[in-house]
Design a protein around this motif. Structure first.
Motif: not given
Length: 243
Positions: A107-108, A158-160, A163-166
Motif C-alpha cells: 500500500f502506497g 513523501v516516501k519518508e 515509511r513512518k506510516h508503514l
C-alpha cells in the motif's frame, strides 16, 4: 628554405620580394590556423551529434521506465480504492480478496523512477555542455534537470512520510508470500474485521493513498518533460536515432 630566401632578399635590399615572402608566411599561417579551427569545429560537431544521440537514447530509457512504473501503479491505485472502500463498508467481496491482499501488502508504494540522463551528467561533470551548439536546447536540458531534481526531492520527502506510516500499521498483517509484479502472487495473514474497526489504520491508509497519488503525478510530469526534451533533441539532430 623560405627563411634563407627572405634573408637573401634583405641583404639585396629587395624590399618588394621581402614583402611578398612575408605575405606568403602570413597567409600560410592564417590558412593553417583556419584549417585547424575548421578541423576542431568539425570534431566538436561530430562529438555533439554523438552526445545528442546518447541523450535521445537516455530519454527513451527514462520514458520506458516511467511508463512501466505508471502502468504498475494502475493496479495499485485500483487496489487502494478497493481496500479503503471495503474497510469503510466493513465488507470484503470474495472476488476482491486477492486484490485486497496484494494492495495492502504494498500500500502506497511507488517504484523508484530512473530519471538519470547519463550523457548529460557526463557533459556537466566534464564542463563540456557548451559543445551543444543550440542554446535553446542547452537551456531546456538545464530546465528539465531542475524540474526532475525538484520532483526527486519531493518524492524523497513523501516516501519518508509513507515509511513512518508503514512502520506503524505494518504490524497489522504478516507477509506469507509476496511479489512486486502488478498481478503477482501476494499473500498476507490478516484479520479483516480487526482492520475494518481500526479507524486510525484506515486514516493512515488514506494519507498514504494521497502520497501515492503525488508520486504518480510527479512521474507523469517527469514523463511529459522528458518527452519535450526528446522532441527537441530530435529536432536538433533532424532525424530520429536508431540503434
Amino acid at each position: 628554405m623560405l627563411l634563407r630566401r627572405i634573408t637573401q632578399h634583405v641583404k639585396d635590399q629587395n624590399w618588394f620580394a621581402v614583402f611578398i615572402d612575408f605575405l606568403i608566411v602570413v597567409v600560410g599561417v592564417f590558412i593553417g590556423i583556419q584549417v585547424a579551427n575548421w578541423n576542431e569545429e568539425r570534431a566538436e560537431r561530430v562529438l555533439e551529434q554523438e552526445y545528442l544521440e546518447r541523450i535521445y537514447f537516455d530519454t527513451v530509457r527514462v520514458i520506458s521506465d516511467l511508463d512501466e512504473n505508471i502502468a504498475w501503479s494502475d493496479d495499485q491505485e485500483n487496489a487502494q480504492v478497493v481496500i479503503i472502500d471495503s474497510l469503510l463498508s466493513k465488507q470484503l467481496e470474495q472476488n476482491n480478496e486477492e486484490l485486497f491482499q496484494r494492495g495492502l501488502a504494498f500500500f502506497g508504494y511507488f517504484p523508484i523512477d530512473d530519471t538519470d540522463l547519463i550523457a548529460v551528467n557526463e557533459l556537466q561533470s566534464s564542463g563540456k555542455m557548451s559543445i551543444i551548439n543550440n542554446i535553446e536546447l542547452r537551456e531546456l536540458i538545464g530546465l528539465t534537470l531542475q524540474k526532475i531534481k525538484v520532483n526527486q526531492m519531493h518524492n524523497k520527502h513523501v516516501k519518508e512520510i509513507r515509511r513512518k506510516h508503514l512502520n506503524i500499521i505494518s504490524s497489522q498483517w504478516r507477509f506469507i508470500e509476496s511479489d512486486l509484479e502488478a498481478n503477482g502472487n501476494t499473500k498476507i495473514d490478516y484479520d479483516f474485521d480487526t482492520l475494518a474497526n481500526n479507524r486510525e489504520f484506515i486514516n493512515r491508509l488514506s494519507q498514504m493513498k494521497v502520497m501515492f497519488q503525488i508520486q504518480r503525478r510527479n512521474a507523469e510530469v517527469d514523463k511529459v518533460n522528458i518527452q519535450k526534451l526528446q522532441a527537441s533533441v530530435i529536432n536538433a539532430l533532424s532525424y530520429t536515432p536508431e540503434k
